[in-house]
Design a protein around this motif. Structure first.
Motif, PDB file in Angstrom:
ATOM      1  N   VAL A   1      -4.049  40.521 -23.972  1.00  0.00           N
ATOM      2  CA  VAL A   1      -2.964  39.610 -24.587  1.00  0.00           C
ATOM      3  C   VAL A   1      -3.573  38.580 -25.262  1.00  0.00           C
ATOM      4  CG1 VAL A   1      -1.612  39.927 -22.577  1.00  0.00           C
ATOM      5  CG2 VAL A   1      -3.194  38.120 -22.358  1.00  0.00           C
ATOM      6  N   LEU A   2      -3.095  38.042 -26.430  1.00  0.00           N
ATOM      7  CA  LEU A   2      -3.481  36.983 -27.134  1.00  0.00           C
ATOM      8  C   LEU A   2      -2.796  35.611 -26.633  1.00  0.00           C
ATOM      9  CD1 LEU A   2      -5.248  36.172 -29.588  1.00  0.00           C
ATOM     10  CD2 LEU A   2      -3.426  36.656 -31.171  1.00  0.00           C
ATOM     11  N   ASN A   3      -3.681  35.114 -25.743  1.00  0.00           N
ATOM     12  CA  ASN A   3      -3.026  33.789 -25.152  1.00  0.00           C
ATOM     13  C   ASN A   3      -3.050  32.576 -26.292  1.00  0.00           C
ATOM     14  OD1 ASN A   3      -1.934  32.360 -23.209  1.00  0.00           O
ATOM     15  ND2 ASN A   3      -3.745  32.069 -22.021  1.00  0.00           N
ATOM     16  N   ILE A   4      -1.962  32.448 -27.104  1.00  0.00           N
ATOM     17  CA  ILE A   4      -1.809  31.476 -27.827  1.00  0.00           C
ATOM     18  C   ILE A   4      -1.112  30.157 -27.391  1.00  0.00           C
ATOM     19  CG2 ILE A   4      -0.612  30.578 -30.179  1.00  0.00           C
ATOM     20  CD1 ILE A   4      -0.354  33.856 -30.273  1.00  0.00           C
ATOM     21  N   ASN A   5      -1.993  29.099 -27.265  1.00  0.00           N
ATOM     22  CA  ASN A   5      -1.564  27.721 -26.822  1.00  0.00           C
ATOM     23  C   ASN A   5      -1.129  28.067 -25.304  1.00  0.00           C
ATOM     24  OD1 ASN A   5      -2.016  26.490 -29.224  1.00  0.00           O
ATOM     25  ND2 ASN A   5       0.343  26.188 -29.693  1.00  0.00           N
ATOM     26  N   GLY A   6      -1.779  28.776 -24.410  1.00  0.00           N
ATOM     27  CA  GLY A   6      -1.529  28.942 -23.162  1.00  0.00           C
ATOM     28  C   GLY A   6      -0.141  29.727 -22.941  1.00  0.00           C
ATOM     29  N   PHE A   7       0.334  30.426 -23.754  1.00  0.00           N
ATOM     30  CA  PHE A   7       1.582  31.333 -23.670  1.00  0.00           C
ATOM     31  C   PHE A   7       1.708  32.142 -22.421  1.00  0.00           C
ATOM     32  CE2 PHE A   7       4.582  34.805 -24.123  1.00  0.00           C
ATOM     33  CZ  PHE A   7       6.046  34.024 -24.452  1.00  0.00           C
ATOM     34  N   PHE A   8       0.703  32.873 -22.131  1.00  0.00           N
ATOM     35  CA  PHE A   8       0.430  33.503 -21.056  1.00  0.00           C
ATOM     36  C   PHE A   8      -0.217  33.287 -19.806  1.00  0.00           C
ATOM     37  CE2 PHE A   8       0.740  36.734 -24.764  1.00  0.00           C
ATOM     38  CZ  PHE A   8       1.734  37.444 -24.210  1.00  0.00           C
ATOM     39  N   ASN A   9      -0.476  31.836 -19.966  1.00  0.00           N
ATOM     40  CA  ASN A   9      -1.244  31.233 -18.389  1.00  0.00           C
ATOM     41  C   ASN A   9      -0.369  31.639 -17.483  1.00  0.00           C
ATOM     42  OD1 ASN A   9      -3.096  30.196 -20.077  1.00  0.00           O
ATOM     43  ND2 ASN A   9      -2.615  28.137 -19.949  1.00  0.00           N
ATOM     44  N   GLY A  10       1.010  31.473 -17.473  1.00  0.00           N
ATOM     45  CA  GLY A  10       1.809  31.681 -16.089  1.00  0.00           C
ATOM     46  C   GLY A  10       1.708  33.218 -15.665  1.00  0.00           C
ATOM     47  N   LEU A  11       1.705  34.075 -16.672  1.00  0.00           N
ATOM     48  CA  LEU A  11       1.404  35.540 -16.346  1.00  0.00           C
ATOM     49  C   LEU A  11       0.320  35.794 -15.701  1.00  0.00           C
ATOM     50  CD1 LEU A  11       3.020  38.482 -18.662  1.00  0.00           C
ATOM     51  CD2 LEU A  11       0.483  38.292 -17.975  1.00  0.00           C
ATOM     52  N   LEU A  12      -0.694  35.406 -16.323  1.00  0.00           N
ATOM     53  CA  LEU A  12      -2.116  35.736 -15.992  1.00  0.00           C
ATOM     54  C   LEU A  12      -2.408  34.845 -14.395  1.00  0.00           C
ATOM     55  CD1 LEU A  12      -4.097  34.835 -19.056  1.00  0.00           C
ATOM     56  CD2 LEU A  12      -3.742  37.034 -18.259  1.00  0.00           C
ATOM     57  N   SER A  13      -1.766  33.862 -14.143  1.00  0.00           N
ATOM     58  CA  SER A  13      -1.786  33.238 -12.760  1.00  0.00           C
ATOM     59  C   SER A  13      -1.116  34.059 -11.966  1.00  0.00           C
ATOM     60  CB  SER A  13      -1.482  31.800 -12.924  1.00  0.00           C
ATOM     61  OG  SER A  13      -2.144  30.934 -13.679  1.00  0.00           O
TER      62      SER A  13
END
Length: 216
Positions: A140-152
């Motif tokens: 995943v390309l985590n742009i501006n923390g978009f995927f932070n919640g998913l990764l957590s």
């Protein structure tokens, strides 16, 4: 010192939104990813059409004279619902057939920001890797923390012992396109000893024999 195996990646499938999103950074990142793929001489496989981030990344790849292949369900082409595909287009009957073809024609997978469809495609590829249906890298390309919640959430599922540490390694993340492609190229697949023994039906040219209905 152990040498790092560099995986040869010729085609990357990109999953992303048919919308552009609220933050202009998503659009800029999609264009930049397309530029990075083009400069690295990597072709694009995607869901077809020209809407949202899908249109951004496909346009950028085409502008760098790399091949673009859109795989799209025929229903989406009625009345030009999603716009004209930038490059070659393959029409399929179902969403499942689309995803199987994406898997077979790509060497790696990248998810940009998107909605339910993007998340479905991402996790379907992850679960198929877990089942040793394929051994291709996924990021995943985590742009501006978009995927932070998913990764957590994924890390939380590991802590709760619903996802194994081995399976967690399947999902790669990075904040820049170049870093992510580098990680995909360096990825080493670690199959689950039990799941790797499953015997999946080989695919035919019509993709009729590949049974991918199992869900975990």
């Amino acid at each position: 010192m152990e040498s790092v195996l560099v995986r040869k990646i010729k085609k990357i499938c990109v999953f992303c939104g048919a919308n552009s999103g609220k933050d202009v950074a998503f659009v800029n990142a999609a264009f930049h990813l397309g530029e990075v793929l083009g400069k690295r001489k990597i072709d694009l496989v995607y869901g077809g059409g020209k809407l949202g981030l899908m249109g951004c990344v496909s346009t950028a790849v085409a502008q760098h004279e790399r091949q673009v292949l859109g795989i799209i369900p025929s229903v989406f082409t009625v009345n030009n619902l999603v716009g004209e595909t930038c490059g070659k287009e393959i029409k399929v009957a179902t969403m499942q057939e689309r995803l199987v073809m994406m898997m077979e024609l790509s060497d790696a997978f990248i998810a940009l920001p998107g909605g339910f469809g993007t998340l479905e495609e991402l996790f379907q590829m992850i679960s198929w890797a877990q089942l040793s249906i394929h051994n291709k890298p996924i990021g995943v390309l985590n742009i501006n923390g978009f995927f932070n919640g998913l990764l957590s959430f994924v890390d939380h599922a590991v802590k709760q012992e619903f996802i194994t540490p081995r399976a967690r390694k399947i999902l790669i993340s990075a904040t820049t396109a170049d870093e992510l492609v580098d990680k995909l190229q360096a990825f080493r697949f670690e199959p689950d000893p039990a799941l790797s023994k499953l015997k999946w039906s080989p695919s035919s040219s019509q993709k009729e024999k590949l049974d991918l209905t199992l869900r975990l």
